[in-house]
Enzyme design. Structure first.
Site, mmCIF file in Angstrom:
data_model
loop_
_atom_site.group_PDB
_atom_site.id
_atom_site.type_symbol
_atom_site.label_atom_id
_atom_site.label_comp_id
_atom_site.label_asym_id
_atom_site.label_seq_id
_atom_site.Cartn_x
_atom_site.Cartn_y
_atom_site.Cartn_z
ATOM 1 N N HIS A 124 34.904 11.810 28.274
ATOM 2 C CA HIS A 124 34.932 12.346 26.909
ATOM 3 C C HIS A 124 36.275 12.055 26.241
ATOM 4 C CE1 HIS A 124 32.137 14.920 29.282
ATOM 5 N NE2 HIS A 124 31.391 14.867 28.201
ATOM 6 N N ASP B 82 34.224 12.168 35.324
ATOM 7 C CA ASP B 82 32.835 12.307 34.850
ATOM 8 C C ASP B 82 32.291 10.970 34.359
ATOM 9 O OD1 ASP B 82 33.910 14.398 32.007
ATOM 10 O OD2 ASP B 82 34.797 12.602 32.885
ATOM 11 N N ASP C 224 39.029 10.153 31.160
ATOM 12 C CA ASP C 224 37.863 11.030 31.212
ATOM 13 C C ASP C 224 36.721 10.418 30.388
ATOM 14 O OD1 ASP C 224 37.259 14.204 31.828
ATOM 15 O OD2 ASP C 224 36.218 13.480 30.032
ATOM 16 N N HIS D 265 40.779 18.583 25.424
ATOM 17 C CA HIS D 265 40.120 18.902 24.143
ATOM 18 C C HIS D 265 40.879 19.960 23.357
ATOM 19 C CE1 HIS D 265 36.700 16.439 25.123
ATOM 20 N NE2 HIS D 265 36.462 17.123 26.214
HETATM 21 N N1 FKS Z 1 24.804 18.907 27.243
HETATM 22 C C1 FKS Z 1 26.202 18.535 27.452
HETATM 23 C C2 FKS Z 1 27.133 19.372 26.615
HETATM 24 C C3 FKS Z 1 28.580 18.979 26.844
HETATM 25 N N2 FKS Z 1 29.448 19.937 26.267
HETATM 26 C C4 FKS Z 1 30.868 19.872 26.425
HETATM 27 C C5 FKS Z 1 31.431 18.780 27.267
HETATM 28 C C6 FKS Z 1 32.884 19.071 27.566
HETATM 29 C C7 FKS Z 1 33.540 18.023 28.451
HETATM 30 C C8 FKS Z 1 34.865 18.518 29.006
HETATM 31 C C9 FKS Z 1 35.702 17.402 29.663
HETATM 32 O O1 FKS Z 1 34.997 16.819 30.748
HETATM 33 O O2 FKS Z 1 36.029 16.399 28.730
HETATM 34 C C10 FKS Z 1 37.004 18.003 30.202
HETATM 35 F F1 FKS Z 1 37.753 17.035 30.751
HETATM 36 F F2 FKS Z 1 37.699 18.583 29.218
HETATM 37 F F3 FKS Z 1 36.741 18.915 31.130
HETATM 38 ZN ZN ZN Z 2 34.937 14.868 30.358
#
Ligand code: FKS
Ligand code: ZN
Length: 343
Positions: free
Chosen positions: A198, A285, A196, A160
């Site tokens: 995300h 994830d 991932d 990110h």
């Molecule tokens: N209620 C959920 C709120 C989520 N907020 C942010 C999620 C970030 C994911 C991070 C990721 O898993 O993409 C990384 F690989 F960068 F670690």
């Molecule tokens: Zn993620």
């Protein structure tokens, strides 16, 4: 498979992330890397080596010097202003109708250089983030030296982070640094595949106008999921990079069958690009038991991912990204690597 690991990851342990309307205990915590390391050792995945320090000259190949200076000094500025009882978090962003002129006060600076309020800067963040970047570049160097595949077992994650912004638990873009290292070591074209849950908005932004890096990502649809504001299928790259960004957004509840079909499409795009090397942003994830995610892959679905990537027959650098089901993160992440090795 060679594993690169540094215990310095434990220097990043935030006291809270702003999510669901409150400051919650962080999910991106040291136990994640420790559980993956433990599993890798249990199955005898490979030798474990410490990272080499590539220094600032390697970081500026991807990140802006002013951002690096901010990261290095942020905790001291925050502590001077507020004392050390809380982590450094932003509280206002230069959004529509505001101007993105970098303030001098730490509250303004952290907001200028951050995309969310879920990524706490702590006393050990700069140390941990540099270690994670060095872990990824060390793994890329192993691959550039002829190793078929290497695993950068680092945290904090990176996909990110843009050239000059932190967010989504990320500070330095480890996968982008690994890809750039492979190019600097002689590769002409590198593919980055982000599996991932995300979208890797940072990696996409870093390479969007370049044809020497193909960025492919399958992820939760940004209409529904973090990072919300990048990762749509109509983002295909800009300028010289037109056609070298491929996004496959998928809905909540996506099963292994649909997910593997999307992976197949991206693998075929990678094959047609014919890169010299592959960097995989390895987040797990996508697991059905992940506490913050909503795909439905089971533990048995992870080795086939590695097996499919092995069929690309490319020198491969795996870079750890997300995954928050701490009990299963080891078996899931190492499962991909075992599948890659034919185990
Ligand atoms: N209620 C959920 C709120 C989520 N907020 C942010 C999620 C970030 C994911 C991070 C990721 O898993 O993409 C990384 F690989 F960068 F670690
Ligand atoms: Zn993620």
């Amino acid at each position: 498979m060679q594993i690169v690991y540094s215990a310095d990851h434990a220097r990043q342990h935030g006291r809270g992330e702003l999510t669901d309307g409150r400051l919650m205990p962080v999910v991106e915590k040291p136990a994640r890397a420790e559980m993956v390391l433990k599993r890798a050792q249990e199955v005898g995945l490979g030798d474990i080596m410490p990272p080499r320090d590539f220094g600032r000259e390697a970081l500026v190949r991807i990140h802006r010097p002013d951002y690096l200076a901010f990261l290095e000094g942020a905790w001291a500025e925050w502590e001077a202003e507020r004392g050390g009882e809380t982590d450094c978090l932003p509280l206002i962003w230069p959004v529509r109708n505001l101007r993105a002129v970098c303030p001098t006060h730490i509250d303004g600076k952290v907001s200028y250089y951050a995309l969310d309020a879920g990524t706490p800067i702590t006393p050990g963040t700069w140390t941990a983030a540099r270690a994670s970047a060095n872990v990824a570049m060390t793994a890329a160097d192993l691959v550039a030296d002829g190793t078929r595949a290497a695993f950068a077992l680092g945290r904090p994650p990176g996909h990110h982070a843009t050239a000059d912004q932190l967010g989504g638990y990320c500070f330095l873009n480890n996968a982008a640094l690994a890809a750039q290292r492979l190019l600097d070591r002689g590769a002409e074209r590198v593919a980055v595949l982000d599996v991932d849950y995300h979208h890797g908005n940072g990696t996409q932004a870093i390479f969007e106008d370049r044809a020497d890096v193909l960025f492919c990502s399958l992820h939760a649809d940004p209409k529904q999921e973090f990072p919300y504001f990048l990762g749509h299928a109509d983002e295909t790259g800009t300028g010289a990079g037109e056609g070298y960004t491929v996004n496959a957004p998928l809905p909540w509840g996506t099963t292994a069958e649909a997910w593997m079909a999307a992976l197949e499409r991206l693998c075929q795009r990678i094959e047609s690009y014919a890169p010299d090397a592959l960097v995989v942003s390895l987040g797990v994830d996508t697991y059905k038991g992940d506490p913050i995610s909503r795909f439905a892959l089971d533990t048995s679905d992870f080795p086939p991912i590695g097996a499919r990537l092995a069929k690309l027959a490319l020198p491969t650098t795996f870079v750890m990204e997300g995954g928050y089901a701490v009990e299963e993160i080891g078996v899931n992440a190492v499962g991909v690597l075992q599948g890659f090795e034919g185990g």
